[in-house]
Design a protein around this motif. Structure first.
Motif, PDB file in Angstrom:
ATOM      1  N   SER A   7       0.981  -1.101  -0.019  1.00 39.04           N
ATOM      2  CA  SER A   7      -0.164  -0.026  -0.156  1.00 39.04           C
ATOM      3  C   SER A   7       0.850   1.247   0.066  1.00 39.04           C
ATOM      4  O   SER A   7       1.955   1.048   0.542  1.00 39.04           O
ATOM      5  CB  SER A   7      -0.922  -0.070   1.165  1.00 39.04           C
ATOM      6  N   PRO A   8       0.450   2.451  -0.527  1.00 41.55           N
ATOM      7  CA  PRO A   8      -0.913   2.337  -1.485  1.00 41.55           C
ATOM      8  C   PRO A   8      -0.614   1.643  -2.694  1.00 41.55           C
ATOM      9  O   PRO A   8       0.526   1.627  -3.446  1.00 41.55           O
ATOM     10  CB  PRO A   8      -1.164   3.975  -1.664  1.00 41.55           C
ATOM     11  N   PRO A   9      -1.586   1.529  -3.538  1.00 46.47           N
ATOM     12  CA  PRO A   9      -1.391   0.999  -4.732  1.00 46.47           C
ATOM     13  C   PRO A   9      -0.916   1.988  -5.939  1.00 46.47           C
ATOM     14  O   PRO A   9      -0.133   1.801  -6.760  1.00 46.47           O
ATOM     15  CB  PRO A   9      -2.810   0.217  -5.420  1.00 46.47           C
ATOM     16  N   ASP A  10      -1.424   3.280  -5.669  1.00 49.07           N
ATOM     17  CA  ASP A  10      -0.974   4.159  -6.665  1.00 49.07           C
ATOM     18  C   ASP A  10      -0.557   5.594  -5.655  1.00 49.07           C
ATOM     19  O   ASP A  10      -1.345   5.836  -4.539  1.00 49.07           O
ATOM     20  CB  ASP A  10      -2.023   4.805  -7.688  1.00 49.07           C
ATOM     21  N   LEU A  11       0.496   6.274  -6.334  1.00 44.36           N
ATOM     22  CA  LEU A  11       0.927   7.517  -5.342  1.00 44.36           C
ATOM     23  C   LEU A  11       1.291   8.420  -6.363  1.00 44.36           C
ATOM     24  O   LEU A  11       2.179   8.135  -7.124  1.00 44.36           O
ATOM     25  CB  LEU A  11       1.941   7.072  -4.428  1.00 44.36           C
ATOM     26  N   ILE A  12       0.828   9.668  -6.201  1.00 43.36           N
ATOM     27  CA  ILE A  12       1.294  10.916  -6.833  1.00 43.36           C
ATOM     28  C   ILE A  12       1.801  12.038  -6.127  1.00 43.36           C
ATOM     29  O   ILE A  12       1.329  12.316  -5.127  1.00 43.36           O
ATOM     30  CB  ILE A  12       0.009  11.446  -7.843  1.00 43.36           C
ATOM     31  N   LEU A  13       3.105  12.266  -6.383  1.00 46.68           N
ATOM     32  CA  LEU A  13       3.748  13.393  -5.500  1.00 46.68           C
ATOM     33  C   LEU A  13       4.280  14.557  -6.289  1.00 46.68           C
ATOM     34  O   LEU A  13       4.617  14.329  -7.731  1.00 46.68           O
ATOM     35  CB  LEU A  13       4.979  12.470  -4.797  1.00 46.68           C
ATOM     36  N   GLN A  14       4.493  15.612  -5.797  1.00 48.46           N
ATOM     37  CA  GLN A  14       5.195  16.687  -6.342  1.00 48.46           C
ATOM     38  C   GLN A  14       6.607  16.586  -5.996  1.00 48.46           C
ATOM     39  O   GLN A  14       7.020  15.794  -4.834  1.00 48.46           O
ATOM     40  CB  GLN A  14       4.631  18.026  -5.835  1.00 48.46           C
ATOM     41  N   GLU A  15       7.507  17.100  -6.905  1.00 49.07           N
ATOM     42  CA  GLU A  15       8.972  16.750  -6.688  1.00 49.07           C
ATOM     43  C   GLU A  15       9.372  17.401  -5.291  1.00 49.07           C
ATOM     44  O   GLU A  15       8.848  18.464  -5.057  1.00 49.07           O
ATOM     45  CB  GLU A  15       9.679  17.465  -7.867  1.00 49.07           C
ATOM     46  N   GLY A  16      10.093  16.586  -4.605  1.00 46.44           N
ATOM     47  CA  GLY A  16      10.718  17.167  -3.584  1.00 46.44           C
ATOM     48  C   GLY A  16       9.855  16.715  -2.261  1.00 46.44           C
ATOM     49  O   GLY A  16      10.272  16.922  -1.052  1.00 46.44           O
ATOM     50  N   ALA A  17       8.691  16.158  -2.346  1.00 45.38           N
ATOM     51  CA  ALA A  17       7.999  15.448  -1.414  1.00 45.38           C
ATOM     52  C   ALA A  17       8.459  14.185  -1.061  1.00 45.38           C
ATOM     53  O   ALA A  17       9.339  13.552  -1.405  1.00 45.38           O
ATOM     54  CB  ALA A  17       6.244  15.209  -1.501  1.00 45.38           C
ATOM     55  N   ASN A  18       7.994  13.891   0.451  1.00 41.07           N
ATOM     56  CA  ASN A  18       8.291  12.457   0.890  1.00 41.07           C
ATOM     57  C   ASN A  18       7.293  11.492   0.720  1.00 41.07           C
ATOM     58  O   ASN A  18       6.118  11.919   0.737  1.00 41.07           O
ATOM     59  CB  ASN A  18       8.810  12.549   2.185  1.00 41.07           C
ATOM     60  N   SER A  19       7.534  10.206   0.833  1.00 40.98           N
ATOM     61  CA  SER A  19       6.519   9.358   0.894  1.00 40.98           C
ATOM     62  C   SER A  19       6.926   7.872   1.939  1.00 40.98           C
ATOM     63  O   SER A  19       8.202   7.633   1.932  1.00 40.98           O
ATOM     64  CB  SER A  19       6.195   9.075  -0.272  1.00 40.98           C
ATOM     65  N   THR A  20       5.952   7.213   1.998  1.00 38.21           N
ATOM     66  CA  THR A  20       6.214   5.995   2.721  1.00 38.21           C
ATOM     67  C   THR A  20       5.413   4.910   2.217  1.00 38.21           C
ATOM     68  O   THR A  20       4.196   4.962   1.856  1.00 38.21           O
ATOM     69  CB  THR A  20       5.929   6.003   4.319  1.00 38.21           C
ATOM     70  N   LEU A  21       6.079   3.927   1.596  1.00 39.02           N
ATOM     71  CA  LEU A  21       5.421   2.706   1.107  1.00 39.02           C
ATOM     72  C   LEU A  21       5.444   1.604   2.122  1.00 39.02           C
ATOM     73  O   LEU A  21       6.457   1.386   2.696  1.00 39.02           O
ATOM     74  CB  LEU A  21       6.090   2.231  -0.299  1.00 39.02           C
ATOM     75  N   ARG A  22       4.522   0.754   2.039  1.00 37.93           N
ATOM     76  CA  ARG A  22       4.192  -0.325   3.225  1.00 37.93           C
ATOM     77  C   ARG A  22       4.082  -1.599   2.564  1.00 37.93           C
ATOM     78  O   ARG A  22       3.248  -1.733   1.441  1.00 37.93           O
ATOM     79  CB  ARG A  22       3.061   0.037   4.001  1.00 37.93           C
ATOM     80  N   CYS A  23       4.640  -2.645   3.227  1.00 42.51           N
ATOM     81  CA  CYS A  23       4.500  -4.183   2.603  1.00 42.51           C
ATOM     82  C   CYS A  23       3.911  -4.845   4.071  1.00 42.51           C
ATOM     83  O   CYS A  23       4.879  -4.885   4.877  1.00 42.51           O
ATOM     84  CB  CYS A  23       5.816  -4.321   1.983  1.00 42.51           C
ATOM     85  N   ASN A  24       3.135  -5.566   3.705  1.00 44.45           N
ATOM     86  CA  ASN A  24       2.506  -6.491   4.838  1.00 44.45           C
ATOM     87  C   ASN A  24       2.678  -7.885   4.441  1.00 44.45           C
ATOM     88  O   ASN A  24       2.097  -8.300   3.264  1.00 44.45           O
ATOM     89  CB  ASN A  24       1.048  -6.224   5.092  1.00 44.45           C
ATOM     90  N   PHE A  25       3.018  -8.785   5.294  1.00 46.44           N
ATOM     91  CA  PHE A  25       3.322 -10.402   4.964  1.00 46.44           C
ATOM     92  C   PHE A  25       2.474 -11.083   5.744  1.00 46.44           C
ATOM     93  O   PHE A  25       1.988 -10.636   6.927  1.00 46.44           O
ATOM     94  CB  PHE A  25       4.609 -10.580   4.967  1.00 46.44           C
ATOM     95  N   SER A  26       1.675 -12.040   5.326  1.00 51.41           N
ATOM     96  CA  SER A  26       0.650 -12.945   6.006  1.00 51.41           C
ATOM     97  C   SER A  26       1.373 -13.891   6.784  1.00 51.41           C
ATOM     98  O   SER A  26       0.674 -14.329   7.707  1.00 51.41           O
ATOM     99  CB  SER A  26      -0.203 -13.798   4.746  1.00 51.41           C
TER     100      SER A  26
END
Lengths: 109, 112
Positions: A7-26
């Motif tokens: 998650s998330p499946p899609d992400l749109i950012l402006q240049e210079g922004a920060n982001s966090t992508l997550r991965c969960n395992f069963s």
């Protein structure tokens, strides 16, 4: 078998922004990687991180193995960061890596 | 250092024709080898993996087969291609005792 949710499946950012992508395992994994797939389809290794924290330039990753999740941090994003980010996990005894469905990132100039 | 190569890079084939994609690894011995497929806009699906010469494990029942005639060579084949075989095929390797996966450049197959 192991299920991998990103998650998330899609992400749109402006240049210079920060982001966090997550991965969960069963289930528990002892092999875990993050990849970046560029527009030409090439899969680029970002981190091999079964546990702990690693950093490489503007990217860092943290895996909390006991809670079965991993995070990828992108700071000061650039347009070249665009593409699809995959996490994949597996157990060494089975030799199999299962991939998540990816996070599609677009960084706007 | 280790390198992985696969070919051809792109392939356009008619339905019912055979297929052969080849992958070789250099700079390591006894690698674990993998074939993945990626449909357009989707994630990666594990098709086959091999832990040694002649040892092939299949993950998904399908129209494809894999062979490992030499330690560092992995081949993906089909006798008769289907439209649904179209996709991006990726070969990968990991060390005998280490888990990190490394991918080749990929082969883009279009079946018409």
């Amino acid at each position: 078998g192991i299920q991998v949710e990103q998650s998330p499946p899609d992400l749109i950012l402006q240049e210079g922004a920060n982001s966090t992508l997550r991965c969960n395992f069963s289930d528990s994994v002892n092999n875990l990687q993050w990849f970046h797939q560029n527009p030409w389809g090439q899969l680029i290794n970002l981190f091999y991180i079964p546990s702990g924290t690693k950093q490489n330039g503007r990217l860092s990753a943290t895996t909390v193995a006991t809670e079965r999740y991993s995070l990828l941090y992108i700071s000061s994003s650039q347009t070249t960061d665009s593409g699809v980010y995959f996490c994949a996990g597996g157990t060494s005894g089975t030799y199999k890596y299962i991939f998540g469905t990816g996070t599609r990132l677009k960084v706007l100039a | 250092s280790q390198t992985i190569h696969q070919w051809p890079a792109t392939l356009v084939q008619p339905v019912g024709s055979p297929l052969s994609l080849e992958c070789t690894v250099e700079g390591t011995s006894n690698p674990n080898l993998y074939w993945y497929r990626q449909a357009a806009g989707r994630g990666l699906q594990l098709l086959f993996y091999s832990v040694g010469i002649g040892q092939i494990s299949s993950e998904v029942p399908q129209n494809l087969s894999a062979s490992r005639p030499q330690d560092r060579q992995f081949i993906l084949s089909s006798k008769k291609l289907l439209l649904s075989d179209s996709g991006f095929y990726l070969c990968a390797w990991s060390g005998e005792h280490t888990g990190e996966l490394f991918f080749g450049e990929g082969s883009r197959l279009t079946v018409l």
